[in-house]
Design an enzyme around this catalytic site. Sequence first.
Site, mmCIF file in Angstrom:
data_model
loop_
_atom_site.group_PDB
_atom_site.id
_atom_site.type_symbol
_atom_site.label_atom_id
_atom_site.label_comp_id
_atom_site.label_asym_id
_atom_site.label_seq_id
_atom_site.Cartn_x
_atom_site.Cartn_y
_atom_site.Cartn_z
ATOM 1 N N PRO A 20 8.565 -9.140 -0.632
ATOM 2 C CA PRO A 20 8.397 -9.664 -1.982
ATOM 3 C C PRO A 20 7.412 -8.878 -2.845
ATOM 4 O O PRO A 20 6.373 -8.428 -2.358
ATOM 5 C CB PRO A 20 7.884 -11.093 -1.757
ATOM 6 C CG PRO A 20 7.355 -11.114 -0.363
ATOM 7 C CD PRO A 20 8.180 -10.120 0.398
ATOM 8 N N ASN A 21 7.787 -8.747 -4.086
ATOM 9 C CA ASN A 21 6.985 -8.148 -5.160
ATOM 10 C C ASN A 21 6.916 -6.623 -5.102
ATOM 11 O O ASN A 21 6.392 -6.009 -6.027
ATOM 12 C CB ASN A 21 5.557 -8.734 -5.185
ATOM 13 C CG ASN A 21 5.557 -10.212 -5.467
ATOM 14 O OD1 ASN A 21 6.226 -10.665 -6.395
ATOM 15 N ND2 ASN A 21 4.843 -10.995 -4.669
ATOM 16 N N ARG A 39 2.675 -3.365 -11.062
ATOM 17 C CA ARG A 39 1.937 -4.415 -10.359
ATOM 18 C C ARG A 39 0.561 -3.901 -9.925
ATOM 19 O O ARG A 39 0.467 -2.977 -9.118
ATOM 20 C CB ARG A 39 2.746 -4.794 -9.115
ATOM 21 C CG ARG A 39 2.040 -5.691 -8.173
ATOM 22 C CD ARG A 39 2.733 -5.727 -6.826
ATOM 23 N NE ARG A 39 2.150 -6.784 -6.034
ATOM 24 C CZ ARG A 39 2.301 -6.917 -4.735
ATOM 25 N NH1 ARG A 39 3.051 -6.067 -4.073
ATOM 26 N NH2 ARG A 39 1.733 -7.902 -4.092
ATOM 27 N N TYR A 80 -2.229 -0.736 -6.044
ATOM 28 C CA TYR A 80 -1.004 -0.193 -5.452
ATOM 29 C C TYR A 80 -0.581 1.156 -6.032
ATOM 30 O O TYR A 80 0.398 1.742 -5.573
ATOM 31 C CB TYR A 80 0.137 -1.208 -5.609
ATOM 32 C CG TYR A 80 -0.136 -2.497 -4.867
ATOM 33 C CD1 TYR A 80 -0.157 -2.525 -3.472
ATOM 34 C CD2 TYR A 80 -0.393 -3.684 -5.540
ATOM 35 C CE1 TYR A 80 -0.426 -3.696 -2.776
ATOM 36 C CE2 TYR A 80 -0.655 -4.868 -4.863
ATOM 37 C CZ TYR A 80 -0.676 -4.864 -3.479
ATOM 38 O OH TYR A 80 -0.944 -6.020 -2.795
ATOM 39 N N ASN A 101 7.511 -3.047 5.168
ATOM 40 C CA ASN A 101 6.370 -3.574 4.417
ATOM 41 C C ASN A 101 6.720 -5.016 4.078
ATOM 42 O O ASN A 101 7.489 -5.269 3.149
ATOM 43 C CB ASN A 101 6.109 -2.758 3.155
ATOM 44 C CG ASN A 101 4.836 -3.238 2.444
ATOM 45 O OD1 ASN A 101 4.358 -4.353 2.687
ATOM 46 N ND2 ASN A 101 4.301 -2.417 1.565
ATOM 47 N N ALA A 159 3.484 -10.057 1.148
ATOM 48 C CA ALA A 159 2.672 -11.241 1.474
ATOM 49 C C ALA A 159 3.184 -11.976 2.710
ATOM 50 O O ALA A 159 2.413 -12.692 3.368
ATOM 51 C CB ALA A 159 2.636 -12.180 0.272
ATOM 52 N N HIS A 181 1.289 -12.139 6.178
ATOM 53 C CA HIS A 181 0.127 -12.946 6.521
ATOM 54 C C HIS A 181 0.472 -14.350 7.013
ATOM 55 O O HIS A 181 -0.407 -15.037 7.515
ATOM 56 C CB HIS A 181 -0.818 -13.006 5.316
ATOM 57 C CG HIS A 181 -1.089 -11.646 4.730
ATOM 58 N ND1 HIS A 181 -1.714 -10.637 5.437
ATOM 59 C CD2 HIS A 181 -0.755 -11.097 3.522
ATOM 60 C CE1 HIS A 181 -1.776 -9.550 4.689
ATOM 61 N NE2 HIS A 181 -1.202 -9.797 3.522
ATOM 62 N N ASP A 227 9.436 -13.575 14.019
ATOM 63 C CA ASP A 227 10.381 -13.834 15.102
ATOM 64 C C ASP A 227 11.568 -12.869 15.029
ATOM 65 O O ASP A 227 12.057 -12.400 16.064
ATOM 66 C CB ASP A 227 10.871 -15.284 15.055
ATOM 67 C CG ASP A 227 9.807 -16.272 15.512
ATOM 68 O OD1 ASP A 227 8.776 -15.831 16.071
ATOM 69 O OD2 ASP A 227 9.998 -17.485 15.303
ATOM 70 N N GLU A 262 4.925 -1.147 10.828
ATOM 71 C CA GLU A 262 4.476 -2.019 9.721
ATOM 72 C C GLU A 262 3.647 -1.164 8.766
ATOM 73 O O GLU A 262 2.691 -0.514 9.197
ATOM 74 C CB GLU A 262 3.627 -3.152 10.314
ATOM 75 C CG GLU A 262 3.031 -4.088 9.283
ATOM 76 C CD GLU A 262 2.109 -5.130 9.932
ATOM 77 O OE1 GLU A 262 2.169 -5.344 11.171
ATOM 78 O OE2 GLU A 262 1.311 -5.730 9.187
ATOM 79 N N HIS A 297 1.545 -0.918 5.042
ATOM 80 C CA HIS A 297 0.935 -1.508 3.847
ATOM 81 C C HIS A 297 0.400 -0.392 2.974
ATOM 82 O O HIS A 297 -0.296 0.511 3.476
ATOM 83 C CB HIS A 297 -0.192 -2.469 4.218
ATOM 84 C CG HIS A 297 0.294 -3.577 5.077
ATOM 85 N ND1 HIS A 297 1.043 -4.613 4.571
ATOM 86 C CD2 HIS A 297 0.209 -3.783 6.415
ATOM 87 C CE1 HIS A 297 1.381 -5.418 5.563
ATOM 88 N NE2 HIS A 297 0.896 -4.939 6.689
ATOM 89 N N SER A 352 -1.791 -0.720 0.484
ATOM 90 C CA SER A 352 -3.240 -0.905 0.331
ATOM 91 C C SER A 352 -3.891 -1.077 1.701
ATOM 92 O O SER A 352 -3.217 -1.388 2.693
ATOM 93 C CB SER A 352 -3.512 -2.132 -0.539
ATOM 94 O OG SER A 352 -3.075 -3.315 0.121
ATOM 95 N N ARG A 404 -9.648 -5.927 1.627
ATOM 96 C CA ARG A 404 -9.325 -6.877 0.558
ATOM 97 C C ARG A 404 -9.671 -8.309 0.977
ATOM 98 O O ARG A 404 -10.486 -8.509 1.865
ATOM 99 C CB ARG A 404 -7.853 -6.693 0.161
ATOM 100 C CG ARG A 404 -7.560 -5.269 -0.331
ATOM 101 C CD ARG A 404 -6.117 -5.100 -0.716
ATOM 102 N NE ARG A 404 -5.748 -6.003 -1.803
ATOM 103 C CZ ARG A 404 -4.484 -6.287 -2.144
ATOM 104 N NH1 ARG A 404 -3.491 -5.715 -1.474
ATOM 105 N NH2 ARG A 404 -4.232 -7.111 -3.124
ATOM 106 N N ARG A 425 -5.852 -11.513 3.792
ATOM 107 C CA ARG A 425 -4.979 -10.350 4.070
ATOM 108 C C ARG A 425 -5.369 -9.644 5.364
ATOM 109 O O ARG A 425 -4.713 -8.695 5.783
ATOM 110 C CB ARG A 425 -5.046 -9.333 2.920
ATOM 111 C CG ARG A 425 -4.528 -9.875 1.615
ATOM 112 C CD ARG A 425 -4.469 -8.782 0.553
ATOM 113 N NE ARG A 425 -4.513 -9.383 -0.763
ATOM 114 C CZ ARG A 425 -3.441 -9.844 -1.417
ATOM 115 N NH1 ARG A 425 -2.234 -9.752 -0.896
ATOM 116 N NH2 ARG A 425 -3.570 -10.400 -2.620
HETATM 117 C C1 DQA Z 1 0.951 -5.190 0.889
HETATM 118 C C2 DQA Z 1 -0.320 -6.000 1.165
HETATM 119 C C3 DQA Z 1 -0.050 -7.484 1.128
HETATM 120 O O1 DQA Z 1 -1.253 -8.211 1.365
HETATM 121 C C4 DQA Z 1 0.482 -7.884 -0.224
HETATM 122 O O2 DQA Z 1 0.794 -9.262 -0.249
HETATM 123 C C5 DQA Z 1 1.638 -7.055 -0.666
HETATM 124 C C6 DQA Z 1 1.623 -5.620 -0.400
HETATM 125 C C7 DQA Z 1 0.669 -3.682 0.773
HETATM 126 O O3 DQA Z 1 1.636 -2.916 0.788
HETATM 127 O O4 DQA Z 1 -0.498 -3.269 0.634
HETATM 128 O O5 DQA Z 1 2.567 -7.552 -1.300
HETATM 129 O O6 DQA Z 1 1.847 -5.377 1.975
#
Ligand code: DQA
Length: 139
Positions: free
Chosen positions: A8-9, A16, A21, A72, A75, A78, A85, A96, A98, A100, A105, A109
């Site tokens: 998401p996002n 954003r 980011y 990635n 959110a 977390h 699963d 995995e 990320h 950031s 942070r 997170r």
């Molecule tokens: C993220 C870090 C997460 O905490 C956050 O909710 C994101 C992006 C990152 O790529 O740094 O949406 O996964």
Amino acid sequence: MIYVLNGPNLNRLGTREPDIYGKTTYQDLVDMCQTVADDLGASVTIRQTNAEHEMLEWLHAAADEGADVVLNPGAWTHYNIAIRDACAMLRGKLIEVHISNVHQREEFRHHSVISAVATGVIAGLGIDGYRLALEHICR
Ligand code: DQA
């Protein structure tokens, strides 16, 4: 096939919270991953979704194929046990990523429910983390 899956996002990259980011857009990320995969001679499918059920279906398909995944989870990292699963079902590598450094942070997170079932974790290296993950998988 290697799957690069974004939660998401992440479609909002570029606009954003650019201080966190960066200014790279989601399309730039897609183009970079495609170029890296081409250079490595790998086939890659790059996707993003804001819908949990869609991510679960992609992970199930990757599990069925025995494919490697760069994820990635945004959110979902977390708190999302259903995504974890599904990750646990994977038979290939799971990296995995990320953008950031989540450990620098907010406290919420700092914990990932995904990491325990991942092959490895890359955080804080910006979108370069995706390139490193693809290179690792292809090595
Ligand atoms: C993220 C870090 C997460 O905490 C956050 O909710 C994101 C992006 C990152 O790529 O740094 O949406 O996964």
